[in-house]
Design a protein around this motif. Structure first.
Motif, PDB file in Angstrom:
ATOM      1  N   MET A 122      13.260  32.210  -4.704  1.00 50.84           N
ATOM      2  CA  MET A 122      13.502  30.805  -5.037  1.00 50.84           C
ATOM      3  C   MET A 122      14.833  30.283  -4.491  1.00 50.84           C
ATOM      4  SD  MET A 122      10.901  29.525  -6.311  1.00 50.84           S
ATOM      5  CE  MET A 122       9.352  30.005  -7.035  1.00 50.84           C
ATOM      6  N   ALA A 123      15.801  31.174  -4.276  1.00 52.49           N
ATOM      7  CA  ALA A 123      17.073  30.739  -3.697  1.00 52.49           C
ATOM      8  C   ALA A 123      16.891  30.261  -2.257  1.00 52.49           C
ATOM      9  CB  ALA A 123      18.101  31.867  -3.752  1.00 52.49           C
ATOM     10  N   SER A 124      15.836  30.723  -1.601  1.00 56.17           N
ATOM     11  CA  SER A 124      15.591  30.324  -0.210  1.00 56.17           C
ATOM     12  C   SER A 124      14.702  29.082  -0.097  1.00 56.17           C
ATOM     13  CB  SER A 124      14.905  31.476   0.544  1.00 56.17           C
ATOM     14  OG  SER A 124      13.553  31.623   0.130  1.00 56.17           O
ATOM     15  N   ALA A 125      14.097  28.656  -1.192  1.00 53.33           N
ATOM     16  CA  ALA A 125      13.105  27.574  -1.152  1.00 53.33           C
ATOM     17  C   ALA A 125      13.756  26.206  -0.930  1.00 53.33           C
ATOM     18  CB  ALA A 125      12.289  27.565  -2.438  1.00 53.33           C
ATOM     19  N   ARG A 126      13.159  25.441  -0.020  1.00 53.27           N
ATOM     20  CA  ARG A 126      13.594  24.071   0.274  1.00 53.27           C
ATOM     21  C   ARG A 126      12.359  23.180   0.300  1.00 53.27           C
ATOM     22  NH1 ARG A 126      17.358  26.435  -0.886  1.00 53.27           N
ATOM     23  NH2 ARG A 126      19.228  26.922   0.291  1.00 53.27           N
ATOM     24  N   MET A 127      12.356  22.137  -0.523  1.00 55.15           N
ATOM     25  CA  MET A 127      11.222  21.221  -0.607  1.00 55.15           C
ATOM     26  C   MET A 127      11.613  19.860  -0.061  1.00 55.15           C
ATOM     27  SD  MET A 127       9.164  19.858  -3.980  1.00 55.15           S
ATOM     28  CE  MET A 127       8.357  21.428  -4.266  1.00 55.15           C
ATOM     29  N   ALA A 128      10.655  19.209   0.597  1.00 59.01           N
ATOM     30  CA  ALA A 128      10.853  17.851   1.086  1.00 59.01           C
ATOM     31  C   ALA A 128       9.535  17.098   0.973  1.00 59.01           C
ATOM     32  CB  ALA A 128      11.330  17.865   2.538  1.00 59.01           C
ATOM     33  N   HIS A 129       9.648  15.801   0.759  1.00 61.29           N
ATOM     34  CA  HIS A 129       8.478  14.912   0.716  1.00 61.29           C
ATOM     35  C   HIS A 129       8.628  13.880   1.825  1.00 61.29           C
ATOM     36  CE1 HIS A 129       8.318  16.412  -3.498  1.00 61.29           C
ATOM     37  NE2 HIS A 129       7.057  16.549  -3.138  1.00 61.29           N
ATOM     38  N   HIS A 130       7.541  13.672   2.568  1.00 59.23           N
ATOM     39  CA  HIS A 130       7.548  12.754   3.705  1.00 59.23           C
ATOM     40  C   HIS A 130       6.362  11.804   3.597  1.00 59.23           C
ATOM     41  CE1 HIS A 130      10.326  15.541   5.741  1.00 59.23           C
ATOM     42  NE2 HIS A 130       9.570  16.470   5.209  1.00 59.23           N
ATOM     43  N   ALA A 131       6.613  10.520   3.753  1.00 60.26           N
ATOM     44  CA  ALA A 131       5.512   9.555   3.845  1.00 60.26           C
ATOM     45  C   ALA A 131       4.844   9.745   5.199  1.00 60.26           C
ATOM     46  CB  ALA A 131       6.036   8.132   3.704  1.00 60.26           C
ATOM     47  N   ILE A 132       3.522   9.792   5.208  1.00 60.14           N
ATOM     48  CA  ILE A 132       2.793   9.989   6.460  1.00 60.14           C
ATOM     49  C   ILE A 132       2.844   8.694   7.270  1.00 60.14           C
ATOM     50  CG2 ILE A 132       0.557  10.479   7.512  1.00 60.14           C
ATOM     51  CD1 ILE A 132      -0.013  12.295   5.109  1.00 60.14           C
ATOM     52  N   ALA A 133       3.394   8.781   8.441  1.00 63.65           N
ATOM     53  CA  ALA A 133       3.528   7.628   9.326  1.00 63.65           C
ATOM     54  C   ALA A 133       2.375   7.547  10.321  1.00 63.65           C
ATOM     55  CB  ALA A 133       4.847   7.694  10.085  1.00 63.65           C
ATOM     56  N   HIS A 134       1.792   8.714  10.632  1.00 59.75           N
ATOM     57  CA  HIS A 134       0.681   8.751  11.577  1.00 59.75           C
ATOM     58  C   HIS A 134      -0.148   9.998  11.293  1.00 59.75           C
ATOM     59  CE1 HIS A 134      -1.649   8.604  15.263  1.00 59.75           C
ATOM     60  NE2 HIS A 134      -1.342   9.890  15.433  1.00 59.75           N
ATOM     61  N   SER A 135      -1.440   9.880  11.463  1.00 60.21           N
ATOM     62  CA  SER A 135      -2.344  10.999  11.316  1.00 60.21           C
ATOM     63  C   SER A 135      -3.467  10.848  12.327  1.00 60.21           C
ATOM     64  CB  SER A 135      -2.918  11.036   9.891  1.00 60.21           C
ATOM     65  OG  SER A 135      -3.777  12.122   9.742  1.00 60.21           O
ATOM     66  N   SER A 136      -3.890  11.952  12.928  1.00 56.10           N
ATOM     67  CA  SER A 136      -5.004  11.880  13.876  1.00 56.10           C
ATOM     68  C   SER A 136      -5.869  13.109  13.767  1.00 56.10           C
ATOM     69  CB  SER A 136      -4.487  11.715  15.307  1.00 56.10           C
ATOM     70  OG  SER A 136      -3.643  12.765  15.663  1.00 56.10           O
ATOM     71  N   MET A 193       0.831  -1.177   0.000  1.00 53.87           N
ATOM     72  CA  MET A 193       0.000   0.000   0.000  1.00 53.87           C
ATOM     73  C   MET A 193       0.886   1.254   0.000  1.00 53.87           C
ATOM     74  SD  MET A 193      -2.981   1.072   2.665  1.00 53.87           S
ATOM     75  CE  MET A 193      -2.084   1.872   3.962  1.00 53.87           C
ATOM     76  N   GLN A 194       0.561   2.204  -0.865  1.00 46.59           N
ATOM     77  CA  GLN A 194       1.319   3.447  -0.926  1.00 46.59           C
ATOM     78  C   GLN A 194       0.879   4.389   0.189  1.00 46.59           C
ATOM     79  OE1 GLN A 194       0.791   5.117  -4.796  1.00 46.59           O
ATOM     80  NE2 GLN A 194       2.299   3.769  -5.726  1.00 46.59           N
ATOM     81  N   SER A 195       1.832   5.081   0.757  1.00 49.40           N
ATOM     82  CA  SER A 195       1.537   6.056   1.808  1.00 49.40           C
ATOM     83  C   SER A 195       1.142   7.388   1.209  1.00 49.40           C
ATOM     84  CB  SER A 195       2.774   6.282   2.674  1.00 49.40           C
ATOM     85  OG  SER A 195       3.146   5.124   3.355  1.00 49.40           O
ATOM     86  N   ARG A 196       0.272   8.085   1.907  1.00 47.33           N
ATOM     87  CA  ARG A 196       0.021   9.473   1.551  1.00 47.33           C
ATOM     88  C   ARG A 196       1.306  10.247   1.824  1.00 47.33           C
ATOM     89  NH1 ARG A 196      -5.985  11.315   3.490  1.00 47.33           N
ATOM     90  NH2 ARG A 196      -7.125   9.996   2.025  1.00 47.33           N
ATOM     91  N   ILE A 197       1.453  11.368   1.150  1.00 51.38           N
ATOM     92  CA  ILE A 197       2.686  12.149   1.209  1.00 51.38           C
ATOM     93  C   ILE A 197       2.401  13.567   1.689  1.00 51.38           C
ATOM     94  CG2 ILE A 197       4.566  13.131  -0.192  1.00 51.38           C
ATOM     95  CD1 ILE A 197       4.770  10.097   0.111  1.00 51.38           C
ATOM     96  N   LEU A 198       3.250  14.041   2.594  1.00 51.43           N
ATOM     97  CA  LEU A 198       3.265  15.457   2.952  1.00 51.43           C
ATOM     98  C   LEU A 198       4.424  16.096   2.210  1.00 51.43           C
ATOM     99  CD1 LEU A 198       2.670  15.668   6.800  1.00 51.43           C
ATOM    100  CD2 LEU A 198       1.094  16.254   4.959  1.00 51.43           C
ATOM    101  N   GLU A 199       4.116  17.143   1.510  1.00 50.08           N
ATOM    102  CA  GLU A 199       5.135  17.934   0.821  1.00 50.08           C
ATOM    103  C   GLU A 199       5.265  19.248   1.579  1.00 50.08           C
ATOM    104  OE1 GLU A 199       5.404  18.786  -3.679  1.00 50.08           O
ATOM    105  OE2 GLU A 199       4.200  20.396  -2.800  1.00 50.08           O
ATOM    106  N   SER A 200       6.462  19.567   2.001  1.00 49.30           N
ATOM    107  CA  SER A 200       6.691  20.844   2.679  1.00 49.30           C
ATOM    108  C   SER A 200       7.680  21.669   1.868  1.00 49.30           C
ATOM    109  CB  SER A 200       7.208  20.624   4.101  1.00 49.30           C
ATOM    110  OG  SER A 200       8.467  19.999   4.079  1.00 49.30           O
ATOM    111  N   VAL A 201       7.358  22.944   1.743  1.00 48.44           N
ATOM    112  CA  VAL A 201       8.260  23.883   1.090  1.00 48.44           C
ATOM    113  C   VAL A 201       8.421  25.067   2.032  1.00 48.44           C
ATOM    114  CG1 VAL A 201       8.725  25.281  -0.954  1.00 48.44           C
ATOM    115  CG2 VAL A 201       7.345  23.189  -1.169  1.00 48.44           C
ATOM    116  N   THR A 202       9.651  25.319   2.459  1.00 46.85           N
ATOM    117  CA  THR A 202       9.945  26.490   3.275  1.00 46.85           C
ATOM    118  C   THR A 202      10.629  27.521   2.388  1.00 46.85           C
ATOM    119  OG1 THR A 202      12.049  25.534   4.000  1.00 46.85           O
ATOM    120  CG2 THR A 202      10.127  25.179   5.423  1.00 46.85           C
ATOM    121  N   PHE A 203      10.353  28.796   2.664  1.00 47.23           N
ATOM    122  CA  PHE A 203      10.886  29.849   1.789  1.00 47.23           C
ATOM    123  C   PHE A 203      10.703  31.212   2.428  1.00 47.23           C
ATOM    124  CE2 PHE A 203       6.513  28.912   0.729  1.00 47.23           C
ATOM    125  CZ  PHE A 203       5.905  30.161   0.733  1.00 47.23           C
ATOM    126  N   SER A 204      11.362  32.204   1.825  1.00 48.30           N
ATOM    127  CA  SER A 204      11.182  33.618   2.150  1.00 48.30           C
ATOM    128  C   SER A 204      10.549  34.289   0.939  1.00 48.30           C
ATOM    129  CB  SER A 204      12.531  34.289   2.428  1.00 48.30           C
ATOM    130  OG  SER A 204      13.167  33.677   3.523  1.00 48.30           O
TER     131      SER A 204
END
Length: 100
Positions: free
Chosen positions: A86-100, A1-12
């Motif tokens: 865009m020089a400040s932008a950082r993206m990451a993808h995380h598999a959701i391990a728990h949600s409530s 089963m595929q996990s749902r994904i959280l995508e986070s992008v931090t930036f200025s």
């Protein structure tokens, strides 16, 4: 089963950007996100230091990665993207391990 994904992008934002206009542009860009396959939800936040985070939930990793590759090319998203340092932008993808 595929996990749902959280995508986070931090930036200025680019210097001189009107934050109210940026939030309106984010709202407009959400229309484009809602039309993308696998999109579940989105949250945008600002820290006390002025940095921002944009978090999207996706049904699977393939949907998240496809959106990451194409989002900036969609006309409704371009005003939003144009206000980000865009020089400040950082993206990451995380598999959701728990949600409530």
């Amino acid at each position: 089963m595929q996990s749902r994904i959280l995508e986070s992008v931090t930036f200025s934002l680019l210097p001189g950007t009107d934050e109210a206009a940026f939030v309106r542009a984010a709202n407009d860009a959400s229309t484009a996100l809602k039309a993308m396959s696998g999109f579940i939800g989105r949250r945008l936040g600002k820290a006390e230091d002025g940095n921002w985070i944009d978090v999207c939930e996706w049904a699977d990793e393939a949907s998240a990665k496809k959106a990451a590759e194409t989002f900036h090319t969609i006309p409704a998203a371009q005003p939003f993207c144009s206000m980000i340092d865009m020089a400040s932008a950082r993206m990451a993808h995380h598999a959701i391990a728990h949600s409530s």
